[in-house]
Design a protein around this motif. Structure first.
Motif, PDB file in Angstrom:
ATOM      1  N   ASN A   1      -6.487   1.908   2.134  1.00 47.69           N
ATOM      2  CA  ASN A   1      -5.876   0.662   1.832  1.00 47.69           C
ATOM      3  C   ASN A   1      -7.100  -0.577   1.658  1.00 47.69           C
ATOM      4  O   ASN A   1      -6.759  -1.591   2.055  1.00 47.69           O
ATOM      5  N   HIS A   2      -8.390   0.250   1.311  1.00 47.22           N
ATOM      6  CA  HIS A   2      -9.504  -0.704   1.349  1.00 47.22           C
ATOM      7  C   HIS A   2     -10.455  -0.261   0.199  1.00 47.22           C
ATOM      8  O   HIS A   2     -10.214   0.812  -0.020  1.00 47.22           O
ATOM      9  N   SER A   3     -11.454  -1.068  -0.135  1.00 41.10           N
ATOM     10  CA  SER A   3     -12.456  -0.566  -1.046  1.00 41.10           C
ATOM     11  C   SER A   3     -13.414  -0.062  -0.010  1.00 41.10           C
ATOM     12  O   SER A   3     -13.919  -0.632   0.779  1.00 41.10           O
ATOM     13  N   LEU A   4     -13.701   1.281  -0.451  1.00 40.77           N
ATOM     14  CA  LEU A   4     -14.909   2.152   0.318  1.00 40.77           C
ATOM     15  C   LEU A   4     -16.305   2.157  -0.456  1.00 40.77           C
ATOM     16  O   LEU A   4     -16.211   2.029  -1.839  1.00 40.77           O
ATOM     17  N   THR A   5     -17.312   2.101   0.094  1.00 43.57           N
ATOM     18  CA  THR A   5     -18.518   2.348  -0.576  1.00 43.57           C
ATOM     19  C   THR A   5     -18.719   3.716  -1.010  1.00 43.57           C
ATOM     20  O   THR A   5     -18.057   4.486  -0.117  1.00 43.57           O
ATOM     21  N   PRO A   6     -19.478   4.214  -1.958  1.00 38.83           N
ATOM     22  CA  PRO A   6     -19.844   5.367  -2.082  1.00 38.83           C
ATOM     23  C   PRO A   6     -20.207   6.196  -1.010  1.00 38.83           C
ATOM     24  O   PRO A   6     -19.775   7.336  -0.813  1.00 38.83           O
ATOM     25  N   SER A   7     -20.974   5.732  -0.187  1.00 41.02           N
ATOM     26  CA  SER A   7     -21.622   6.295   0.957  1.00 41.02           C
ATOM     27  C   SER A   7     -20.621   6.726   2.205  1.00 41.02           C
ATOM     28  O   SER A   7     -20.591   7.629   2.649  1.00 41.02           O
ATOM     29  N   GLN A   8     -19.539   5.683   2.225  1.00 42.30           N
ATOM     30  CA  GLN A   8     -18.810   5.509   3.105  1.00 42.30           C
ATOM     31  C   GLN A   8     -17.692   7.038   2.745  1.00 42.30           C
ATOM     32  O   GLN A   8     -17.022   7.569   3.430  1.00 42.30           O
TER      33      GLN A   8
ATOM     34  N   PHE B   1       0.668  -1.180   0.119  1.00 46.88           N
ATOM     35  CA  PHE B   1      -0.007  -0.142   0.045  1.00 46.88           C
ATOM     36  C   PHE B   1       0.886   1.437   0.052  1.00 46.88           C
ATOM     37  O   PHE B   1       0.672   1.992  -0.926  1.00 46.88           O
ATOM     38  N   GLN B   2       1.937   1.137   0.803  1.00 45.27           N
ATOM     39  CA  GLN B   2       2.739   2.512   0.915  1.00 45.27           C
ATOM     40  C   GLN B   2       3.612   2.507  -0.480  1.00 45.27           C
ATOM     41  O   GLN B   2       3.648   3.695  -1.045  1.00 45.27           O
TER      42      GLN B   2
ATOM     43  N   ARG C   1     -10.219  15.445   0.145  1.00 46.70           N
ATOM     44  CA  ARG C   1     -10.631  14.283  -0.741  1.00 46.70           C
ATOM     45  C   ARG C   1     -10.114  12.798  -0.056  1.00 46.70           C
ATOM     46  O   ARG C   1      -9.422  13.083   0.788  1.00 46.70           O
ATOM     47  N   VAL C   2     -10.916  11.852  -0.135  1.00 50.72           N
ATOM     48  CA  VAL C   2     -10.802  10.645   0.282  1.00 50.72           C
ATOM     49  C   VAL C   2     -10.645   9.635  -0.836  1.00 50.72           C
ATOM     50  O   VAL C   2     -11.645   9.641  -1.985  1.00 50.72           O
ATOM     51  N   LEU C   3      -9.698   8.884  -0.786  1.00 46.27           N
ATOM     52  CA  LEU C   3      -9.572   7.808  -2.080  1.00 46.27           C
ATOM     53  C   LEU C   3      -9.332   6.713  -1.515  1.00 46.27           C
ATOM     54  O   LEU C   3      -8.660   6.275  -0.397  1.00 46.27           O
ATOM     55  N   ASP C   4      -9.929   5.534  -1.981  1.00 37.20           N
ATOM     56  CA  ASP C   4      -9.895   4.235  -1.567  1.00 37.20           C
ATOM     57  C   ASP C   4      -8.842   3.469  -2.513  1.00 37.20           C
ATOM     58  O   ASP C   4      -8.187   4.062  -3.291  1.00 37.20           O
ATOM     59  N   ARG C   5      -8.370   2.002  -2.071  1.00 37.87           N
ATOM     60  CA  ARG C   5      -7.579   1.491  -2.879  1.00 37.87           C
ATOM     61  C   ARG C   5      -7.690   1.257  -4.537  1.00 37.87           C
ATOM     62  O   ARG C   5      -6.935   1.467  -5.236  1.00 37.87           O
ATOM     63  N   THR C   6      -8.722   1.123  -5.011  1.00 37.41           N
ATOM     64  CA  THR C   6      -9.483   1.109  -6.022  1.00 37.41           C
ATOM     65  C   THR C   6      -9.060   2.390  -6.875  1.00 37.41           C
ATOM     66  O   THR C   6      -8.317   2.428  -7.973  1.00 37.41           O
TER      67      THR C   6
END
Length: 449
Positions: free
Chosen positions: A83-90, A32-33, A101-106
């Protein structure tokens, strides 16, 4: 209700990594890093924790979310990367709380791919993957999206800005799918042409940063960009190579895989991954110096299974200079090569790799001596072909002027060459060699007398 405006992105990042006890194959923190570094972000802080399952609202729980918010303020961070997949609501809930801004692994992997894509096809595939990922995140992410269109001639039921954006996004997705279908057809035509010319294709696959491009450069004498970072190369590269014992082959360098490769990427890059489906052999390049080597092997196998790959695979354990293992070939129970130990960086074991590929594509290598008379038709073409293959290890002449050629070649390949140049085995081989070259007839092939 008013919704926040999205903030402009930057490079100062807060990293979030949770250990989820219900996952049997967790995401790797070190990887992830490296992904964050490859994307160009600067790590300001790392937040870790442990949960039995993700929180429905913030993924990390209220207390941990407040901790992240304090770190964002303290370090003046521009982005928080999970370092995870977030749902759109999360993702929306976190952005509203953190005010950045928030970004997930994808999204992180998609951003790296967008930076590295260079070819027309690669850019199309990345854009399609990004739009498919964005489609579920249009809902009320910006304040202007719920506003109704108005003005003269536009009053009435109308169309919300959100609906307009969805429609435009779908139009662009359809355009990209049409263009990728044309690319797929072009690739299919190229593969059909190579198959018609009977040129073997060898594809390099493997985990990102395993050394595929370094090995590709060594085998092709090319200078394809290779670096010690994730996804250093994205677009597939094809080159003609004169492989010793096989002659002309097509060598393909493909994009590297990662653990939990996003579903959107597998779909978007299917046209590229089809190059592996049509290959005669896959060289699975493995970084043998990593402690999580087996997890990386499983990640590659998972992607190959998604595209229903049935092509023979030769495992190439790279970087033996870091493990102090000798270069050698490993064989399966049926005496077929199934693994080779090499170092692409230091050119160790490349001859072992060459031999293993010969055996898998052409069959077991045998020693033969050909006696070629100067009056034999097509003898010159046969000799030139043997020279091109690089299978001649000794060449002499006898008193009658015949050419004595000692070669090392597979039985089926030698039979193919003789038939191609319309030369009978009796014309060039001794009886003992003919018996080895031509298998004895089956009982049903022997006529009744």
């Amino acid at each position: 209700m008013q919704y926040f405006e999205r903030h402009q992105g930057g490079e100062n990042a807060i990293l979030v990594h949770l250990t989820l006890t219900h996952l049997t194959d967790p995401d790797d923190l070190e990887e992830f890093q490296l992904l964050v570094e490859s994307a160009g972000a600067i790590q300001q802080a790392l937040v870790t924790g442990r949960r039995s399952k993700p929180d429905a609202k913030y993924f990390v729980g209220t207390g941990k979310a407040d901790e992240i918010a304090q770190l964002v303020t303290l370090h003046e961070a521009d982005i928080v990367i999970f370092n995870h997949s977030l749902t759109p609501s999360q993702e929306r809930n976190l952005e509203r709380l953190l005010k950045c801004r928030v970004l997930d692994r994808t999204g992180l992997i998609l951003d790296i791919f967008a930076q590295r894509a260079r070819t027309y096809e690669g850019k199309l595939q990345v854009e399609l993957a990004q739009l498919n990922h964005l489609a579920t995140r249009l809902v009320r992410g910006w304040t202007h999206l719920e506003r109704q269109k108005g003005g003269i001639g536009l009053r009435g039921p109308g169309e919300t800005q959100l609906e307009t954006d969805r429609r435009l996004l779908q139009v662009r997705v359809n355009q990209l799918n049409t263009k990728l279908d044309k690319v797929k057809q072009t690739r299919a035509q190229g593969r059909a042409k190579r198959q018609k010319s009977d040129i073997p294709t060898i594809s390099l696959v493997g985990y990102t940063n395993a050394g595929k491009s370094t090995l590709f450069n060594h085998l092709t004498n090319e200078t394809v960009y290779a670096a010690d970072k994730l996804f250093a190369t994205l677009d597939p590269t094809l080159r003609h190579v004169n492989w010793k014992g096989l002659g002309s082959v097509i060598l393909v360098d493909t994009v590297g895989f990662v653990r939990h490769l996003p579903h959107e990427l597998v779909e978007a890059f299917h046209a590229t991954l089809e190059e592996t489906l049509e290959a005669d052999l896959l060289l699975h390049v493995i970084d043998s110096s990593r402690e999580d080597m087996h997890e990386q092997i499983d990640a590659v196998k998972s992607v190959l299974s998604q595209i229903k790959n049935n092509v023979p695979v030769l495992n190439v354990f790279n970087k033996i200079d870091l493990t102090c293992k000798p270069a050698h070939i490993g064989y399966s129970d049926n005496h077929q090569p199934n693994r080779v130990y090499i170092s692409a960086q230091n050119a160790l074991g490349i001859d072992k790799l060459t031999t293993a590929v010969q055996q898998l594509i052409a069959g077991d290598l045998q020693n033969y001596q050909l006696t070629i008379a100067p009056t034999l038709p097509n003898s010159g073409q046969l000799l030139n072909h043997l020279h091109d293959l690089g299978v001649i290890w000794q060449l002499n002449y006898d008193e009658q002027g015949n050419t004595l050629v000692n070669i090392r070649l597979a039985n089926n390949r030698l039979r193919q060459l003789l038939g191609q140049h319309k030369i009978l085995a009796n014309d060039v081989l001794a009886p003992t060699d003919i018996a080895r070259l031509i298998p004895p007839p089956e009982p049903f092939e022997i006529p009744n007398i």
